[in-house]
Write a protein that holds these residues in place. Sequence first.
Motif, short mmCIF file in Angstrom:
data_model
loop_
_atom_site.label_atom_id
_atom_site.label_comp_id
_atom_site.label_asym_id
_atom_site.label_seq_id
_atom_site.Cartn_x
_atom_site.Cartn_y
_atom_site.Cartn_z
N LEU A 1 14.67 47.37 15.78
CA LEU A 1 13.53 47.78 16.59
C LEU A 1 12.37 48.27 15.71
CD1 LEU A 1 15.12 49.74 19.58
CD2 LEU A 1 13.88 47.57 19.68
N PRO A 2 11.13 47.98 16.12
CA PRO A 2 9.97 48.40 15.33
C PRO A 2 9.57 49.85 15.64
CG PRO A 2 9.24 47.11 17.21
CD PRO A 2 10.76 47.10 17.26
N ILE A 3 10.46 50.78 15.33
CA ILE A 3 10.20 52.20 15.61
C ILE A 3 9.53 52.82 14.39
CG2 ILE A 3 11.24 54.42 16.16
CD1 ILE A 3 13.60 52.89 17.38
N PRO A 4 8.37 53.44 14.55
CA PRO A 4 7.74 54.09 13.41
C PRO A 4 8.61 55.23 12.87
CG PRO A 4 6.19 53.85 15.23
CD PRO A 4 7.55 53.52 15.76
N ASN A 5 8.71 55.31 11.56
CA ASN A 5 9.43 56.42 10.92
C ASN A 5 10.85 56.57 11.43
OD1 ASN A 5 7.00 57.29 9.53
ND2 ASN A 5 6.32 58.10 11.50
N LYS A 6 11.53 55.46 11.70
CA LYS A 6 12.81 55.56 12.38
C LYS A 6 13.94 56.05 11.48
CE LYS A 6 14.17 50.70 11.82
NZ LYS A 6 14.51 49.46 12.56
N GLY A 7 13.79 55.95 10.18
CA GLY A 7 14.85 56.39 9.29
C GLY A 7 15.97 55.38 9.19
N THR A 8 17.07 55.80 8.60
CA THR A 8 18.20 54.92 8.34
C THR A 8 19.04 54.68 9.59
OG1 THR A 8 20.26 54.68 7.08
CG2 THR A 8 19.58 56.91 7.65
N SER A 9 19.75 53.55 9.63
CA SER A 9 20.73 53.28 10.68
C SER A 9 22.14 53.71 10.26
CB SER A 9 20.71 51.80 11.06
OG SER A 9 19.46 51.43 11.59
N ASP A 10 22.29 54.23 9.06
CA ASP A 10 23.53 54.87 8.59
C ASP A 10 24.75 53.95 8.73
OD1 ASP A 10 25.19 56.75 7.50
OD2 ASP A 10 25.18 58.09 9.24
N TRP A 11 24.67 52.78 8.14
CA TRP A 11 25.78 51.83 8.24
C TRP A 11 27.02 52.28 7.47
CZ3 TRP A 11 26.27 48.43 11.88
CH2 TRP A 11 25.13 47.99 12.55
N GLY A 12 26.87 53.21 6.54
CA GLY A 12 28.04 53.72 5.83
C GLY A 12 28.99 54.50 6.73
N TYR A 13 28.46 55.09 7.79
CA TYR A 13 29.28 55.84 8.75
C TYR A 13 29.74 54.98 9.91
CZ TYR A 13 30.61 59.35 12.22
OH TYR A 13 31.29 60.08 13.16
N ALA A 14 29.11 53.82 10.12
CA ALA A 14 29.24 53.07 11.36
C ALA A 14 30.67 52.65 11.69
CB ALA A 14 28.34 51.85 11.33
N TRP A 15 31.55 52.54 10.68
CA TRP A 15 32.91 52.08 10.97
C TRP A 15 33.73 53.14 11.71
CZ3 TRP A 15 37.31 54.47 8.94
CH2 TRP A 15 37.08 55.41 7.93
N ILE A 16 33.40 54.41 11.53
CA ILE A 16 34.22 55.48 12.12
C ILE A 16 34.16 55.47 13.64
CG2 ILE A 16 34.44 57.99 12.35
CD1 ILE A 16 33.86 58.17 9.35
N PRO A 17 32.95 55.41 14.27
CA PRO A 17 32.93 55.36 15.73
C PRO A 17 33.36 54.02 16.32
CG PRO A 17 30.71 55.30 14.84
CD PRO A 17 31.61 55.56 13.69
N VAL A 18 33.75 53.08 15.49
CA VAL A 18 34.36 51.84 15.97
C VAL A 18 35.87 51.92 15.81
CG1 VAL A 18 34.57 49.36 15.60
CG2 VAL A 18 32.31 50.44 15.53
N VAL A 19 36.32 52.21 14.59
CA VAL A 19 37.75 52.23 14.29
C VAL A 19 38.45 53.39 15.01
CG1 VAL A 19 39.47 52.46 12.45
CG2 VAL A 19 37.44 51.04 12.09
N GLY A 20 37.84 54.57 14.99
CA GLY A 20 38.47 55.73 15.61
C GLY A 20 38.77 55.53 17.09
N PRO A 21 37.79 55.13 17.89
CA PRO A 21 38.08 54.88 19.31
C PRO A 21 39.07 53.75 19.56
CG PRO A 21 35.75 55.28 19.02
CD PRO A 21 36.33 55.18 17.64
N LEU A 22 39.04 52.71 18.73
CA LEU A 22 40.02 51.63 18.91
C LEU A 22 41.44 52.13 18.65
CD1 LEU A 22 38.17 48.56 17.34
CD2 LEU A 22 38.57 49.03 19.77
N ILE A 23 41.61 52.94 17.61
CA ILE A 23 42.92 53.52 17.34
C ILE A 23 43.32 54.43 18.50
CG2 ILE A 23 44.23 55.10 15.85
CD1 ILE A 23 42.57 54.05 13.50
N GLY A 24 42.39 55.27 18.95
CA GLY A 24 42.68 56.17 20.05
C GLY A 24 43.04 55.44 21.33
N GLY A 25 42.31 54.37 21.63
CA GLY A 25 42.62 53.59 22.83
C GLY A 25 43.99 52.95 22.76
#
Length: 249
Positions: free
Chosen positions: A214-238
Amino acid sequence: MSNSDIFVGEVIGTAILILFGAGVCAAVTLRYSKARASGWVVIAFGWGFGVLAGAYTAAPLSGGQLNPAVTLGIAVDTGKWGKVWVYLLGQMVGAMLGAVLAYLVYLAQFQANVRQTGTTEGTADEPTPTLGIFSTIPEIRNPVANLITEIIATIALVLPLLAFGLTKGLGESGTLVLIVSLLVVGIGLSLGGPTGYAINPARDLGPRIVHTFLPIPNKGTSDWGYAWIPVVGPLIGGALAGLIYHAAF
């Protein structure tokens, strides 16, 4: 349910969920929003109402799962895997669509994405971080602790949700989705402090992808280094919730 019904239902329902959820985060976060700085309780109820609206809307078409962790938990319990991919695809598409819609609702606020801060020289403009509107960010970045939090919080969602199905009156009265929505509010209030309670891989990953482009001014990082945790954690929990439910009930 046909594959097309499932896909359409999950797209629409998940889009509504994210529209409400990202919308309330934008309302609380962005400058020039009337709800700015209204706090965590508002965010928790906004997400709960998103589940309420999205799941009730999708229920006639797909059952309103809206969450890969829920879909996985049900599949682990029942052993029915044939339509899992349709649910996951619909959920991801819907999550991305909902993030775009939330962006459009707050377009003017995103374009004015600055805040005034006092400095020794006077007043300066600094960007307001926007990733937290779309995806989760941990308060303390500790991968092991963050992963454990997401696993436990997702079990706290999926296990009661599966057990609610044993209460025939909830389904017959039409209040099952309402109870699940209140459960999500409770998880946010009680367990959401450490990581922002993703508890839904599509809810985090889809909007994070959208935030990247998205073309958001001053949006900062999307933090892809953390992105696996909210994917893997919920899948394990489910998956664990499905195993526990299958063994205990």
